[in-house]
Design an enzyme around this catalytic site. Sequence first.
Site, PDB file in Angstrom:
ATOM      1  N   HIS B 122     -41.644  83.101   1.702  1.00 34.59           N
ATOM      2  CA  HIS B 122     -42.819  83.071   0.826  1.00 34.59           C
ATOM      3  C   HIS B 122     -44.045  82.851   1.728  1.00 34.59           C
ATOM      4  O   HIS B 122     -43.929  82.224   2.784  1.00 34.59           O
ATOM      5  CB  HIS B 122     -42.643  81.897  -0.143  1.00 34.59           C
ATOM      6  CG  HIS B 122     -43.652  81.807  -1.237  1.00 34.59           C
ATOM      7  ND1 HIS B 122     -44.900  81.284  -1.046  1.00 34.59           N
ATOM      8  CD2 HIS B 122     -43.582  82.141  -2.549  1.00 34.59           C
ATOM      9  CE1 HIS B 122     -45.565  81.314  -2.197  1.00 34.59           C
ATOM     10  NE2 HIS B 122     -44.795  81.836  -3.122  1.00 34.59           N
ATOM     11  N   ASP B 199     -37.054  75.496   2.881  1.00 41.87           N
ATOM     12  CA  ASP B 199     -37.910  75.697   1.718  1.00 41.87           C
ATOM     13  C   ASP B 199     -36.973  75.766   0.507  1.00 41.87           C
ATOM     14  O   ASP B 199     -36.312  76.778   0.281  1.00 41.87           O
ATOM     15  CB  ASP B 199     -38.717  76.990   1.883  1.00 41.87           C
ATOM     16  CG  ASP B 199     -39.483  77.349   0.607  1.00 41.87           C
ATOM     17  OD1 ASP B 199     -39.391  76.599  -0.390  1.00 41.87           O
ATOM     18  OD2 ASP B 199     -40.170  78.395   0.611  1.00 41.87           O
ATOM     19  N   GLN B 202     -36.797  77.400  -4.583  1.00 41.32           N
ATOM     20  CA  GLN B 202     -35.981  78.153  -5.549  1.00 41.32           C
ATOM     21  C   GLN B 202     -34.551  77.626  -5.645  1.00 41.32           C
ATOM     22  O   GLN B 202     -33.812  78.024  -6.547  1.00 41.32           O
ATOM     23  CB  GLN B 202     -35.941  79.647  -5.166  1.00 41.32           C
ATOM     24  CG  GLN B 202     -37.282  80.339  -5.148  1.00 41.32           C
ATOM     25  CD  GLN B 202     -37.913  80.459  -6.528  1.00 41.32           C
ATOM     26  OE1 GLN B 202     -37.253  80.299  -7.560  1.00 41.32           O
ATOM     27  NE2 GLN B 202     -39.208  80.716  -6.560  1.00 41.32           N
ATOM     28  N   LYS B 225     -41.071  74.157 -10.861  1.00 42.95           N
ATOM     29  CA  LYS B 225     -40.004  75.152 -10.907  1.00 42.95           C
ATOM     30  C   LYS B 225     -38.681  74.536 -11.339  1.00 42.95           C
ATOM     31  O   LYS B 225     -37.641  75.192 -11.344  1.00 42.95           O
ATOM     32  CB  LYS B 225     -39.854  75.823  -9.539  1.00 42.95           C
ATOM     33  CG  LYS B 225     -41.046  76.694  -9.131  1.00 42.95           C
ATOM     34  CD  LYS B 225     -40.719  77.487  -7.889  1.00 42.95           C
ATOM     35  CE  LYS B 225     -41.932  78.001  -7.143  1.00 42.95           C
ATOM     36  NZ  LYS B 225     -42.735  78.986  -7.847  1.00 42.95           N
ATOM     37  N   CYS B 367     -45.766  86.967  -3.555  1.00 37.26           N
ATOM     38  CA  CYS B 367     -46.200  86.163  -2.414  1.00 37.26           C
ATOM     39  C   CYS B 367     -45.289  86.357  -1.213  1.00 37.26           C
ATOM     40  O   CYS B 367     -45.022  85.431  -0.458  1.00 37.26           O
ATOM     41  CB  CYS B 367     -46.307  84.680  -2.777  1.00 37.26           C
ATOM     42  SG  CYS B 367     -47.558  84.364  -4.014  1.00 37.26           S
TER      43      CYS B 367
END
Lengths: 150, 413
Positions: B122, B199, B202, B225, B367
């Site tokens: 991202h 990261d 998600q 999220k 993104c």
Amino acid sequence: MFDSQELYQEIVMDHNRRPRNFGSMTDSTATSEGFNPLCGDQITLFLKVSEDIVEDISFEGVGCAISKSSASMMTEGVKGKSVEEALTVFEAFREMITAKSDGSKDSEILGDLEILKGVAQYPTRIKCATLSWHTLQAALQGTERDISTE
Amino acid sequence: MLDVQKIRNDFPILGREVNGHPLVYMDNAATTQKPRQVIQALVDYYENFNANVHRGVHTLSMEATDMYEDARKKVAKFINAGDPDTVIWTRNASESLNLVAYSWARENVESGENIVLTPMEHHSNLVPWQELTREKNAAIRYIPLDNEGVLDLSDIDSIIDDRTALVSVVHMSNALGTVNPIKKLCDLAHARGAKFLVDGAQSVPHMVVDVKEIDCDFMAFSGHKMMGPTGIGCLYAKKDVLEGMKPFLTGGEMVLEVSYEKASWADLPMKFEAGTPNIADAIALGVAVDYLEDIGMANIDEYERDLTGYALNKFIDVEEEGGKLFGPRNPDQRGGIISFDTPDIHPHDLGTLLDQMGIAVRTGHHCAMPLVRSLGVAATSRASFYVYNTKKEVDVLIEGILEAMRYFRDGVR
């Protein structure tokens, strides 16, 4: 089922499938690039202006149906017009697409372009419709910077 | 087996109509919907407990501080961080990543060293490293992708080397759905003396994520999220790493002692939390964590895997009409994100038509501009699931895509 009456009318779909004046130009007098970072739409506009008249105009690029049909109709709408007249069409189009007018007072200037007035109801799609026009304005005014809708 | 209807009933927004159709919300990779419990936690806090934290001796301030720090404990337990002081509140994953770039990398990455990323990062795990490596005269290296959008590790020993300062990798790609072999990459990074950052924006909302098991040095994720409010995110980092880092922002809350000449820093975690924090949203994120734990992350993972497998099977109908799926075909290598291209109809037009049918998907570059460009398209359409989505909704999505494609190709439905 969906209601696509306002946005995806037959004329729009037709210009999307068979864009007019699509392709590059070898003897252009001005070119300009437009880019919409939101959706990745990109357009290159070629202009041939002689004695203040838009003698020829064409475009290349990738984009959604709204941006492609708007560009296609734009080329038809300004070809043969003077630079000043072309900018008048742009002004009328911009007023219609941002819902400042419903286009009816400028019907004659706008021609087929009036079909895009439904876009005004889709705020996220207005930039799709105006990308080619901002690119045209830059080419007409001879600015060399790249045009971004953001 | 979890009771999806019962879960759906907790989400007021899932009962609304959009353009005359029941909402089918499939933009969960962008942000998720919030259960009533989370929304109520915000109201409850402001109606009954609102006060500033860590400073008042009055009852409200003490209660607010307890609730706020309890939320940190919940999040720490949720990712198995152990010590709650290793969980730093931020605004979102982007801020967490920037915190690492400013406070750790600026002090530890040297000229001639490199930072290893993947091509599916991202922008938030890409741009901070571009800025940093430019400043430090360091390099960025990318682990290549195979043509299914899975990392190709065949040459990894020459990519992660003794000059690698940091390996920073997305756990689950928001643009492809690919789930990366985080544990393996972490071990490879550590074997070369590099730090490892995940990261988790998600992955943390959708599967069991255990920072101890991964052994990562840093992990960034966002509250919104994972059913929490916007404006609250987390950075997890190992304690010794955090202790060696300089503050990110300075000012109130983060100091131990201040004179007119200088200041000393507060202990963890407040060293990294300058100013009045986002108290209400942190507390509500704690409630979101309770909600997720109540369902069980393993159950959520299993449910979404089954739903994704179902959607991938259904997507064959779209492929037969010329549609193209991005990311791995195997549901075990991916999460509930279906990213695709459709012939004859641009993603933006598809997104508008689906919206007219009440279906919310994301269209664009997600993104991840360089990645989407490398797929040979300017944009993709993306449907992303959460535990409240159903197979029936997947049917509605697939039928909607096919209808829109037919309309654009033939002018008829």
